[in-house]
Design an enzyme around this catalytic site. Structure first.
Site, PDB file in Angstrom:
ATOM      1  N   GLY A   1       0.811  -1.205   0.000  1.00 25.84           N
ATOM      2  CA  GLY A   1       0.000   0.000   0.000  1.00 25.84           C
ATOM      3  C   GLY A   1       0.845   1.255   0.000  1.00 25.84           C
ATOM      4  O   GLY A   1       1.999   1.249  -0.439  1.00 25.84           O
ATOM      5  N   SER A   2       0.265   2.321   0.531  1.00 28.21           N
ATOM      6  CA  SER A   2       0.894   3.628   0.467  1.00 28.21           C
ATOM      7  C   SER A   2       2.054   3.745   1.441  1.00 28.21           C
ATOM      8  O   SER A   2       2.118   3.048   2.454  1.00 28.21           O
ATOM      9  CB  SER A   2      -0.130   4.720   0.779  1.00 28.21           C
ATOM     10  OG  SER A   2      -0.525   4.667   2.145  1.00 28.21           O
TER      11      SER A   2
ATOM     12  N   GLU B   1       5.452  -3.388   1.300  1.00 30.12           N
ATOM     13  CA  GLU B   1       5.845  -3.013  -0.055  1.00 30.12           C
ATOM     14  C   GLU B   1       5.141  -1.694  -0.328  1.00 30.12           C
ATOM     15  O   GLU B   1       3.913  -1.645  -0.406  1.00 30.12           O
ATOM     16  CB  GLU B   1       5.439  -4.113  -1.042  1.00 30.12           C
ATOM     17  CG  GLU B   1       6.027  -3.924  -2.430  1.00 30.12           C
ATOM     18  CD  GLU B   1       5.138  -3.079  -3.304  1.00 30.12           C
ATOM     19  OE1 GLU B   1       5.401  -1.864  -3.430  1.00 30.12           O
ATOM     20  OE2 GLU B   1       4.171  -3.617  -3.854  1.00 30.12           O
TER      21      GLU B   1
ATOM     22  N   CYS C   1       2.607  -0.664  -8.695  1.00 28.43           N
ATOM     23  CA  CYS C   1       3.741  -0.203  -7.895  1.00 28.43           C
ATOM     24  C   CYS C   1       5.033  -0.206  -8.689  1.00 28.43           C
ATOM     25  O   CYS C   1       6.011   0.438  -8.296  1.00 28.43           O
ATOM     26  CB  CYS C   1       3.884  -1.050  -6.630  1.00 28.43           C
ATOM     27  SG  CYS C   1       3.866  -2.822  -6.942  1.00 28.43           S
TER      28      CYS C   1
END
Length: 501
Positions: free
Chosen positions: A236-237, A260, A297
């Site tokens: 995620g962020s 991640e 990503c």
């Protein structure tokens, strides 16, 4: 059929608190919203399941993983339909992602059957060694305990309920508690139904897998701070991941947080390659940059080129290719708003010039392209922050020395790419020692979107790409996150696990 409930240790559980999904199309559904109490119950179920699940054979766990894959495929049409409605992702993308998800399950089944991941080592006893005898020591990797997994917004299947974190943890022998992402709760529930059906068929403890839907920030915090959880997987962020990482570190018993968090995945276009095939690289970049509305990503958001006529031609070709891409639906309204905010932040940067600007609103995204000099880039590190969406920034450097300076200025990345021809090898040799310290995966003449699920893949990198530079969240090496080495000294063989006898 959707129940709108959580799956907690084999039971479908509702609650007074609810939330309504916000699909890109079709009917909205009401789901129970997770509470701290739901988290506690799921964690207690996982802990109760751990002794028996950790003691299962590799073959038993492999059969379980394969059965999950079969149960997901049996619900394939339903999963695709609700996944597409919830996220706006096209049917073909969801079908492909389902294949990747079931492929991961089968790959890990094969991987644990081999047993190599156990890294078994034996030091034989040397009773006559002087000046002191040596005992017999046998070492093996053992599961750490219950694992918490956070579903990802951009991969409702491959990085969520039964995605890579869940699969690798189950393969290791760890029960899993999943915190579902509110962007695709219906997809999460159908996949959870598949996992639970496989668990029942295999006669495993009901606490082996739980899904807690939705809930506010306190629910996620309760999950990572629950004393029964021994490790966390997150995609995620940067902001959300760092907050959870800090909570894990502040626990009375700190636990590993494998987050991640994304990166800008820079590409370096070396002179010979830029001269020979700059237009083709530009077209390929545009396709990678806009794939899935840029919601990967590994999206290659930065292109570094040496200034000159070839750079001008590359920029023109990239502008043309991106200008032909229409609006795409983003995963959520919030992600679309964040993309527009990121676009405006980049556009306002000192020295940034617009190459292609587009108008997008609501849940839509259209590509944007900017350029900046190497001097201005090196003076503004904020431009190296990820924009989640189809935005590209071209850095025009003076020469090879400044290209290397740009590489040295980078923070941790998931990927770095070199576009090179044979005449570029000397330049590449100077960049590689820098880039291998910056990223977990280095590419030559390719684009980083599309991460192969395999034995050798590394999907991770130095912070802020991920919170643990020695780990990967994709590929069979990811199982090591949920294992710890245990040495048995002079232990009677009959008391050892079968894998160590």
């Amino acid at each position: 059929m959707l129940t709108g409930k959580h799956l907690i240790a084999g039971n479908w559980v509702g609650g007074a608190k609810t939330f309504t999904s916000q699909p890109a199309s079709g009917e909205a559904h009401v789901f129970s919203a997770g509470t701290v109490e739901d988290v506690v119950a799921a964690c207690e179920g996982a802990e109760a399941a751990f002794p028996s699940y950790a003691a299962t054979t590799r073959e038993e766990r492999a059969v379980f993983l394969e059965r999950i894959a079969a149960e997901i495929d049996a619900r394939g049409a339903e999963i695709t339909a609700i996944g597409s409605a919830e996220t706006g992702l096209p049917t073909a993308r969801l079908e492909g992602e389902r294949g990747r998800t079931t492929g991961q399950l089968k790959l890990f089944a094969s991987h644990i059957r081999k047993g190599d991941y156990l890294d078994r080592r034996t030091d034989v006893a040397l009773p006559n060694r002087q000046p002191l005898p040596r005992p017999e020591i046998r070492m093996i990797q053992r599961p750490v305990g219950p694992v918490a997994v956070f579903g990802a917004s951009n991969f409702p299947l491959a990085f969520s309920t039964a995605g890579g974190d869940t699969v690798s943890a189950l393969a290791a022998g760890c029960p899993v508690v999943v915190k579902g992402h509110s962007a695709h709760p219906g997809t999460a529930e159908l996949v959870a139904q598949a996992v639970d059906a496989a668990r029942i068929a295999c006669g495993l403890h009901p606490g082996v897998f739980s899904l807690v839907q939705g809930g506010n920030r306190a629910v996620g915090e309760a999950l990572v701070t629950n004393p029964l959880i021994r490790a966390v997987g997150f995609t995620g962020s940067l902001g959300g991941g760092r907050a959870l990482f800090d909570l894990c570190a502040r626990r009375p018993d700190p636990i590993p947080f494998f987050g991640e968090l994304g990166s800008v995945n820079p590409m370096f276009l070396l002179p010979a390659a830029l001269s020979a095939r700059g237009e083709a690289i530009a077209k390929g970049w545009a396709g990678s940059l806009t794939m899935g509305a840029g919601q990967f990503c590994t999206n290659p958001g930065i292109a570094v080129v040496i200034d000159g006529p070839e750079a001008e031609a590359f920029i023109g070709a990239a502008k043309f290719a991106l200008g032909a891409v229409g609006a795409q639906t983003m995963l959520t309204d919030g992600i679309a708003a964040a993309y527009r905010a990121g676009r405006d932040r980049v556009a306002a940067g000192a020295g940034v010039q617009a190459v292609l600007t587009t108008v997008c609103d609501m849940r839509n995204a259209t590509p944007c392209l900017f350029e900046i000099s190497g001097d201005d880039w090196l003076g503004n590190h904020a431009l190296a922050e990820e924009v989640f969406g189809p935005l590209g920034l071209i850095v025009r450097v003076r020469d090879q020395a400044q290209m290397k300076a740009v590489a040295e200025s980078l923070q941790g990345q998931l990927t770095c790419t070199l576009h090179l021809d044979a005449d570029d090898h000397a330049v590449a040799a100077g960049l590689l020692p820098v880039l291998e310290r910056k990223a977990g995966r280095l590419l030559a003449n390719g684009f980083p979107t599309g991460v192969e699920v395999s034995e050798a893949m590394v999907h991770g990198g130095p912070y802020p790409a991920s919170t643990n530079f020695g780990a990967t969240s994709v590929g069979t090496l990811s199982i090591r996150r949920w294992l710890r080495p245990v040495a048995f000294q002079n232990m009677p063989v009959g008391l050892l696990a079968a894998d160590l006898q």
